[in-house]
Design a protein around this motif. Structure first.
Motif, PDB file in Angstrom:
ATOM      1  N   ASP A   2       0.829  -1.203   0.000  1.00  0.00           N
ATOM      2  CA  ASP A   2       0.000   0.000   0.000  1.00  0.00           C
ATOM      3  C   ASP A   2       0.866   1.256   0.000  1.00  0.00           C
ATOM      4  OD1 ASP A   2      -2.493   1.368   0.103  1.00  0.00           O
ATOM      5  OD2 ASP A   2      -2.113   1.779   2.240  1.00  0.00           O
ATOM      6  N   MET A   3       1.992   1.190   0.701  1.00  0.00           N
ATOM      7  CA  MET A   3       2.893   2.336   0.749  1.00  0.00           C
ATOM      8  C   MET A   3       3.493   2.612  -0.632  1.00  0.00           C
ATOM      9  SD  MET A   3       6.087   2.769   3.264  1.00  0.00           S
ATOM     10  CE  MET A   3       7.296   4.010   3.063  1.00  0.00           C
ATOM     11  N   LEU A   4       3.822   1.555  -1.366  1.00  0.00           N
ATOM     12  CA  LEU A   4       4.354   1.709  -2.710  1.00  0.00           C
ATOM     13  C   LEU A   4       3.313   2.320  -3.648  1.00  0.00           C
ATOM     14  CD1 LEU A   4       6.664   1.240  -4.715  1.00  0.00           C
ATOM     15  CD2 LEU A   4       5.737  -1.043  -5.105  1.00  0.00           C
ATOM     16  N   ASN A   5       2.079   1.853  -3.569  1.00  0.00           N
ATOM     17  CA  ASN A   5       1.004   2.417  -4.394  1.00  0.00           C
ATOM     18  C   ASN A   5       0.767   3.887  -4.063  1.00  0.00           C
ATOM     19  OD1 ASN A   5       0.551   0.058  -5.809  1.00  0.00           O
ATOM     20  ND2 ASN A   5      -0.989  -0.683  -4.373  1.00  0.00           N
ATOM     21  N   GLN A   6       0.847   4.233  -2.798  1.00  0.00           N
ATOM     22  CA  GLN A   6       0.658   5.622  -2.387  1.00  0.00           C
ATOM     23  C   GLN A   6       1.800   6.495  -2.929  1.00  0.00           C
ATOM     24  OE1 GLN A   6       0.651   6.151   1.821  1.00  0.00           O
ATOM     25  NE2 GLN A   6       0.042   8.301   1.712  1.00  0.00           N
ATOM     26  N   TRP A   7       3.030   5.980  -2.866  1.00  0.00           N
ATOM     27  CA  TRP A   7       4.171   6.728  -3.371  1.00  0.00           C
ATOM     28  C   TRP A   7       4.059   6.933  -4.879  1.00  0.00           C
ATOM     29  CZ3 TRP A   7       8.220   5.932  -6.786  1.00  0.00           C
ATOM     30  CH2 TRP A   7       9.243   6.858  -6.731  1.00  0.00           C
ATOM     31  N   ILE A   8       3.633   5.897  -5.601  1.00  0.00           N
ATOM     32  CA  ILE A   8       3.465   6.001  -7.058  1.00  0.00           C
ATOM     33  C   ILE A   8       2.379   7.013  -7.398  1.00  0.00           C
ATOM     34  CG2 ILE A   8       2.706   4.739  -9.117  1.00  0.00           C
ATOM     35  CD1 ILE A   8       4.190   2.298  -8.003  1.00  0.00           C
ATOM     36  N   ALA A   9       1.277   7.005  -6.656  1.00  0.00           N
ATOM     37  CA  ALA A   9       0.197   7.966  -6.901  1.00  0.00           C
ATOM     38  C   ALA A   9       0.661   9.393  -6.626  1.00  0.00           C
ATOM     39  CB  ALA A   9      -1.009   7.621  -6.036  1.00  0.00           C
ATOM     40  N   THR A  10       1.418   9.589  -5.567  1.00  0.00           N
ATOM     41  CA  THR A  10       1.932  10.922  -5.240  1.00  0.00           C
ATOM     42  C   THR A  10       2.900  11.396  -6.315  1.00  0.00           C
ATOM     43  OG1 THR A  10       1.724  10.435  -2.886  1.00  0.00           O
ATOM     44  CG2 THR A  10       3.137  12.273  -3.489  1.00  0.00           C
ATOM     45  N   PHE A  11       3.790  10.517  -6.758  1.00  0.00           N
ATOM     46  CA  PHE A  11       4.740  10.862  -7.814  1.00  0.00           C
ATOM     47  C   PHE A  11       4.025  11.213  -9.105  1.00  0.00           C
ATOM     48  CE2 PHE A  11       7.523   9.666 -11.342  1.00  0.00           C
ATOM     49  CZ  PHE A  11       8.624  10.459 -11.065  1.00  0.00           C
ATOM     50  N   SER A  12       2.997  10.426  -9.445  1.00  0.00           N
ATOM     51  CA  SER A  12       2.237  10.663 -10.670  1.00  0.00           C
ATOM     52  C   SER A  12       1.510  12.004 -10.621  1.00  0.00           C
ATOM     53  CB  SER A  12       1.246   9.531 -10.889  1.00  0.00           C
ATOM     54  OG  SER A  12       0.468   9.764 -12.034  1.00  0.00           O
ATOM     55  N   ASN A  13       0.899  12.310  -9.503  1.00  0.00           N
ATOM     56  CA  ASN A  13       0.196  13.593  -9.368  1.00  0.00           C
ATOM     57  C   ASN A  13       1.163  14.766  -9.431  1.00  0.00           C
ATOM     58  OD1 ASN A  13      -2.291  12.381  -9.157  1.00  0.00           O
ATOM     59  ND2 ASN A  13      -2.254  12.330  -6.925  1.00  0.00           N
TER      60      ASN A  13
END
Length: 92
Positions: A2-13
């Protein structure tokens, strides 16, 4: 996970909200780092600048090959110095 998905979403935004000045500066920085061996060979006036520049494109995908090109660009005349010291004919 979940932490990896959150980091990817933050990076993408963050990447999508970046302005054009940041993107241009990032692109210039990226290409300067990618072609750093060629720039160093140009700076040190190496005889094999063309070969280093040609090999620089695929070597950017490999950290080991990229690092080897940096070593070649920086220590290009070291072989000639060692050959002169050993009184051997330099290899070209």
């Amino acid at each position: 996970m979940d932490m990896l998905n959150q980091w990817i979403a933050t990076f993408s935004n963050t990447w999508q909200e970046a302005d054009w000045v940041f993107l241009v500066l990032f692109g210039l920085f990226f290409f300067a780092v990618w072609f750093l061996p060629s720039l160093l060979a140009l700076l040190f006036n190496r005889r094999h600048l063309g070969k280093i520049a040609l090999l620089n494109v695929p070597a950017g995908f490999s950290v080991i090959a990229w690092g080897a090109l940096i070593v070649w660009a920086v220590t290009g005349k070291l072989g000639e110095k060692l050959a002169a010291k050993a009184r051997l004919k330099p290899v070209s």
